[in-house]
Design a protein around this motif. Structure first.
Motif, PDB file in Angstrom:
ATOM      1  N   LEU A  72      39.532  44.925  40.596  1.00 52.72           N
ATOM      2  CA  LEU A  72      39.729  43.960  39.629  1.00 52.72           C
ATOM      3  C   LEU A  72      41.216  44.386  38.668  1.00 52.72           C
ATOM      4  O   LEU A  72      42.119  43.449  38.412  1.00 52.72           O
ATOM      5  CB  LEU A  72      38.885  43.522  38.855  1.00 52.72           C
ATOM      6  N   ALA A  75      44.057  43.549  40.409  1.00 53.89           N
ATOM      7  CA  ALA A  75      44.417  42.100  40.633  1.00 53.89           C
ATOM      8  C   ALA A  75      44.911  41.357  39.231  1.00 53.89           C
ATOM      9  O   ALA A  75      45.838  40.569  39.400  1.00 53.89           O
ATOM     10  CB  ALA A  75      42.848  41.345  40.945  1.00 53.89           C
ATOM     11  N   ALA A  79      48.458  39.757  39.215  1.00 55.86           N
ATOM     12  CA  ALA A  79      48.566  38.230  38.731  1.00 55.86           C
ATOM     13  C   ALA A  79      49.728  38.361  37.350  1.00 55.86           C
ATOM     14  O   ALA A  79      50.581  37.193  37.268  1.00 55.86           O
ATOM     15  CB  ALA A  79      47.448  37.931  38.261  1.00 55.86           C
ATOM     16  N   ILE A  87      44.661  35.652  44.558  1.00 51.86           N
ATOM     17  CA  ILE A  87      44.138  36.779  44.832  1.00 51.86           C
ATOM     18  C   ILE A  87      42.800  37.002  44.842  1.00 51.86           C
ATOM     19  O   ILE A  87      41.976  36.688  43.877  1.00 51.86           O
ATOM     20  CB  ILE A  87      44.755  37.858  43.458  1.00 51.86           C
ATOM     21  N   VAL A  89      39.573  39.792  45.160  1.00 52.14           N
ATOM     22  CA  VAL A  89      39.283  41.113  44.982  1.00 52.14           C
ATOM     23  C   VAL A  89      38.215  41.307  46.006  1.00 52.14           C
ATOM     24  O   VAL A  89      37.066  40.815  45.979  1.00 52.14           O
ATOM     25  CB  VAL A  89      38.482  41.181  43.817  1.00 52.14           C
ATOM     26  N   LEU A 102      39.611  39.325  32.495  1.00 50.49           N
ATOM     27  CA  LEU A 102      39.823  37.959  33.592  1.00 50.49           C
ATOM     28  C   LEU A 102      39.222  36.897  32.810  1.00 50.49           C
ATOM     29  O   LEU A 102      40.004  35.652  32.797  1.00 50.49           O
ATOM     30  CB  LEU A 102      38.949  38.340  34.620  1.00 50.49           C
ATOM     31  N   ALA A 108      45.098  34.108  34.609  1.00 45.43           N
ATOM     32  CA  ALA A 108      44.436  35.054  35.680  1.00 45.43           C
ATOM     33  C   ALA A 108      42.949  34.315  36.123  1.00 45.43           C
ATOM     34  O   ALA A 108      42.776  34.733  37.211  1.00 45.43           O
ATOM     35  CB  ALA A 108      43.958  36.231  34.792  1.00 45.43           C
ATOM     36  N   THR A 111      43.629  32.343  38.963  1.00 42.42           N
ATOM     37  CA  THR A 111      44.332  32.994  40.064  1.00 42.42           C
ATOM     38  C   THR A 111      43.534  33.957  40.768  1.00 42.42           C
ATOM     39  O   THR A 111      43.693  34.064  42.148  1.00 42.42           O
ATOM     40  CB  THR A 111      45.334  33.809  39.575  1.00 42.42           C
ATOM     41  N   ILE A 112      42.612  34.410  40.077  1.00 43.31           N
ATOM     42  CA  ILE A 112      41.915  35.698  40.670  1.00 43.31           C
ATOM     43  C   ILE A 112      40.205  35.396  41.274  1.00 43.31           C
ATOM     44  O   ILE A 112      39.589  34.486  40.469  1.00 43.31           O
ATOM     45  CB  ILE A 112      41.759  36.842  39.862  1.00 43.31           C
ATOM     46  N   THR A 113      39.936  35.751  42.338  1.00 39.74           N
ATOM     47  CA  THR A 113      38.519  35.469  42.719  1.00 39.74           C
ATOM     48  C   THR A 113      37.789  36.730  43.011  1.00 39.74           C
ATOM     49  O   THR A 113      38.424  37.729  43.456  1.00 39.74           O
ATOM     50  CB  THR A 113      38.458  34.635  44.117  1.00 39.74           C
TER      51      THR A 113
END
Length: 394
Positions: A72, A75, A79, A87, A89, A102, A108, A111-113
């Motif tokens: 993370l 990521a 990001a 993105i 992880v 996060l 972020a 954007t991030i999973t």
């Protein structure tokens, strides 16, 4: 001009040890991955690249979309630099500081999973996120089981194997406010990460191919049933699977919407032994000859860049150019020196380079602060690795 002469000419002004990426080979490998994916997008596995400049290069190519990060914090960093708006992880996190960061960053978080495979993961995320929305993906056990479960082949990852188990966790996610279930992932390491034509081991190759065929058929049926069960609860943005060694096999499944790959860009020597594809070595490192202990022997500076995994001989880097060199069985690849044996040794002088290939892809970048990019006979530029940017995420 042969390959060794080309590499020596392109890097004549550099002092070894150093690492290079041959851009022609890198781009050819990327194009071959896209061909094998047959129209489905490839999510780039960043742990196999570990260089922002080269991640940007491959993401600019048709056929690649999104990043599969390995931690993370990585990521969040990617990001922040705007490398991708998608993105994933690949591994669950217990990093409370990163989870709080996060949740506190709306961009972020969009954007991030993050990856989950248990309600314990949900509890931890919930504790850190404070109800703010977090995107999650459920990781599925893709291992092959036979003989009533007594035989198990594949990486020990998720505890979720059956459609009912995955659906149960999906229901738990959907019952909790603050979570957005967006995807499923299953990595079939016993297919994607195991070459089916091991050199000099024909019988073992037959066994591997038989296992992989059975595993592929079993997983295709099970993955389809899992995806169906979860999609009855909600729509999914993606179903991710596979890796460099299984691209065309994984994308052939209708339930899979994308495949992950990264090692095939650099083509480390672990990926030389597959019947379904053949990449070009793109990432190499050079060591200088610093001793000549006797006839048929030279000693290089450094070289103990062993790869992760089980403690076997294949984890050693591979002497590549000039051909005909091998390790001393009593020393192997050493921290400060690496003796090499063979007829080619007598043709090498002090200061000459020996070119090596690493066993695994991105792990090479943990040893070097920069990658020198080669195009033809030219050194076109130097770019930092993650380490060169002061980032060592694992």
């Amino acid at each position: 001009m042969n390959l060794r002469e080309r590499y020596d000419a392109a890097t004549a002004d550099l002092e070894a040890p150093f690492a290079v990426v041959d851009l022609q080979a890198f781009r050819a490998n990327a194009a071959d991955l896209v061909r094998r994916a047959a129209g489905k997008p490839i999510r780039v596995a960043s742990k196999s690249v570990r260089c922002r400049a080269l991640l940007e290069e491959v993401l600019a190519m048709d056929g690649f979309a999104g990043i599969m990060a390995f931690t993370l914090p990585e990521a969040l960093w990617l990001a922040e630099h705007g490398l991708s708006d998608d993105i994933l992880v690949a591994y669950p996190t217990a990093d409370r500081t990163a989870l709080r960061a996060l949740a506190a960053d709306g961009r972020a978080a969009a954007t991030i999973t993050v990856m989950v495979d248990s309600t314990e993961h949900l509890d931890l995320i919930e504790e850190c996120a404070g109800g703010r929305p977090i995107r999650v993906c459920i990781d599925i056990d893709a291992s092959y089981r036979a003989l009533g479960g007594k035989l198990r082949v594949g990486a020990r990852r998720s505890p979720l194997h059956s459609p009912d188990q995955v659906r149960g966790l999906a229901e738990a996610v959907l019952k909790r406010p603050g979570f957005d279930l967006v995807g499923l992932m299953a990595y079939e390491s016993q297919i994607a990460g195991v070459g089916d034509v091991p050199p000099g081991k024909a019988a073992r190759g037959l066994t591997i191919r038989a296992m992989q065929k059975r595993s592929r058929l079993e997983l295709a049926r099970r993955r389809a049933a899992i995806v169906k069960a979860v999609r009855e609860l909600r729509a999914l943005e993606f179903v991710n699977g596979g890796g460099t060694g299984s691209v065309e096999k994984t994308t052939a499944e209708r339930a899979v919407t994308e495949v992950a790959a990264g090692s095939g860009l650099y083509q480390p020597h672990l990926f030389d032994y597959y019947s379904n594809f053949q990449g070009r070595p793109a990432a190499l490192f050079a060591l200088p000859v610093v001793r000549r202990p006797g006839p048929g022997v030279v000693t290089c500076l450094g070289g103990g860049y062993l790869a992760s995994g089980p403690g076997d001989e294949i984890r050693l880097p591979q002497p590549y150019l000039p051909t005909g060199l091998s390790f001393d069985a009593n020393e192997g690849a050493g921290e400060v020196q690496t003796p090499l044996l063979g007829d080619s040794a007598d043709l090498l002088r002090l200061g000459d380079r020996v070119w090596f290939r690493h066993t695994k892809a991105g792990e090479l970048c943990e040893r070097f602060e920069a990658l020198h990019l080669i195009e033809g006979e030219r050194h076109v530029r130097t770019v930092p690795t993650y380490r060169g940017e002061g980032r060592t995420f694992l």
